[in-house]
Design a protein around this motif. Structure first.
Motif, PDB file in Angstrom:
ATOM      1  N   TYR A 143     -59.967   0.559  19.951  1.00  0.00           N
ATOM      2  CA  TYR A 143     -59.241   1.814  19.826  1.00  0.00           C
ATOM      3  C   TYR A 143     -59.453   2.401  18.443  1.00  0.00           C
ATOM      4  N   PRO A 144     -59.433   3.714  18.351  1.00  0.00           N
ATOM      5  CA  PRO A 144     -59.745   4.355  17.075  1.00  0.00           C
ATOM      6  C   PRO A 144     -58.702   4.072  16.002  1.00  0.00           C
ATOM      7  N   ASN A 145     -59.181   4.055  14.790  1.00  0.00           N
ATOM      8  CA  ASN A 145     -58.312   3.969  13.627  1.00  0.00           C
ATOM      9  C   ASN A 145     -58.405   5.331  12.942  1.00  0.00           C
TER      10      ASN A 145
ATOM     11  N   ALA B 209     -68.056   1.666  12.565  1.00  0.00           N
ATOM     12  CA  ALA B 209     -67.568   0.510  13.311  1.00  0.00           C
ATOM     13  C   ALA B 209     -66.167   0.082  12.895  1.00  0.00           C
ATOM     14  N   GLY B 210     -65.774   0.353  11.691  1.00  0.00           N
ATOM     15  CA  GLY B 210     -64.451  -0.040  11.232  1.00  0.00           C
ATOM     16  C   GLY B 210     -64.187   0.501   9.850  1.00  0.00           C
TER      17      GLY B 210
ATOM     18  N   PHE C   9     -63.844  -7.991  12.088  1.00  0.00           N
ATOM     19  CA  PHE C   9     -65.294  -7.898  12.048  1.00  0.00           C
ATOM     20  C   PHE C   9     -65.958  -9.082  11.356  1.00  0.00           C
ATOM     21  N   LYS C  10     -65.183  -9.989  10.834  1.00  0.00           N
ATOM     22  CA  LYS C  10     -65.742 -11.250  10.337  1.00  0.00           C
ATOM     23  C   LYS C  10     -66.028 -12.200  11.493  1.00  0.00           C
TER      24      LYS C  10
ATOM     25  N   ARG D  98     -67.698  -8.936  16.839  1.00  0.00           N
ATOM     26  CA  ARG D  98     -68.873  -8.104  16.551  1.00  0.00           C
ATOM     27  C   ARG D  98     -69.782  -7.994  17.777  1.00  0.00           C
ATOM     28  N   THR D  99     -69.939  -9.089  18.492  1.00  0.00           N
ATOM     29  CA  THR D  99     -70.781  -9.067  19.687  1.00  0.00           C
ATOM     30  C   THR D  99     -70.177  -8.160  20.755  1.00  0.00           C
ATOM     31  N   LYS D 100     -68.888  -8.264  20.957  1.00  0.00           N
ATOM     32  CA  LYS D 100     -68.200  -7.405  21.938  1.00  0.00           C
ATOM     33  C   LYS D 100     -68.369  -5.928  21.562  1.00  0.00           C
TER      34      LYS D 100
END
Length: 110
Positions: free
Chosen positions: A30-32, A74-75, A86-87, A92-94
């Motif tokens: 979901y967007p930030n 991405a973030g 994201f660590k 990250r794969t998803k």
């Protein structure tokens, strides 16, 4: 996901941006809106209230191209939760798989 109205292929860029944004949201991302709502100097426009697609005409990589173009953020590193997520390789794969699915939809519509 960012696009530019100044891109000569704006309609295709917008279609691809929407496709990727939808795919990410369908995968649970979901967007930030951190920068959008917390920075009074923001100079990009949210195009849809329920989809994180923005128009941003100042980015050269979006406007000075001969092909459709989007920029995917991405973030937000300033967001501690997103930085932690994201660590994680699974996260990250998803994200990558959902992005690829949206891009495939975009390219298949050409």
């Amino acid at each position: 996901v960012f696009v530019s109205e100044n891109n000569p292929h704006y309609k295709k860029s917008l279609f691809c941006a929407k496709s990727i944004a939808n795919s990410l949201m369908n995968a649970g991302f979901y967007p930030n809106y951190y920068h959008y709502f917390n920075n009074p100097r923001v100079n990009f426009k949210l195009l849809y209230k329920d989809l994180p697609v923005y128009n941003y005409n100042k980015l050269i990589v979006l406007k000075n191209t001969e092909v459709p173009a989007i920029l995917l953020e991405a973030g937000v590193i300033l967001n501690p939760q997103e930085a932690l997520e994201f660590k994680d390789n699974i996260h990250r794969t998803k994200f990558a798989v959902a992005t690829a699915k949206g891009l495939r939809n975009c390219l298949n519509d050409s």
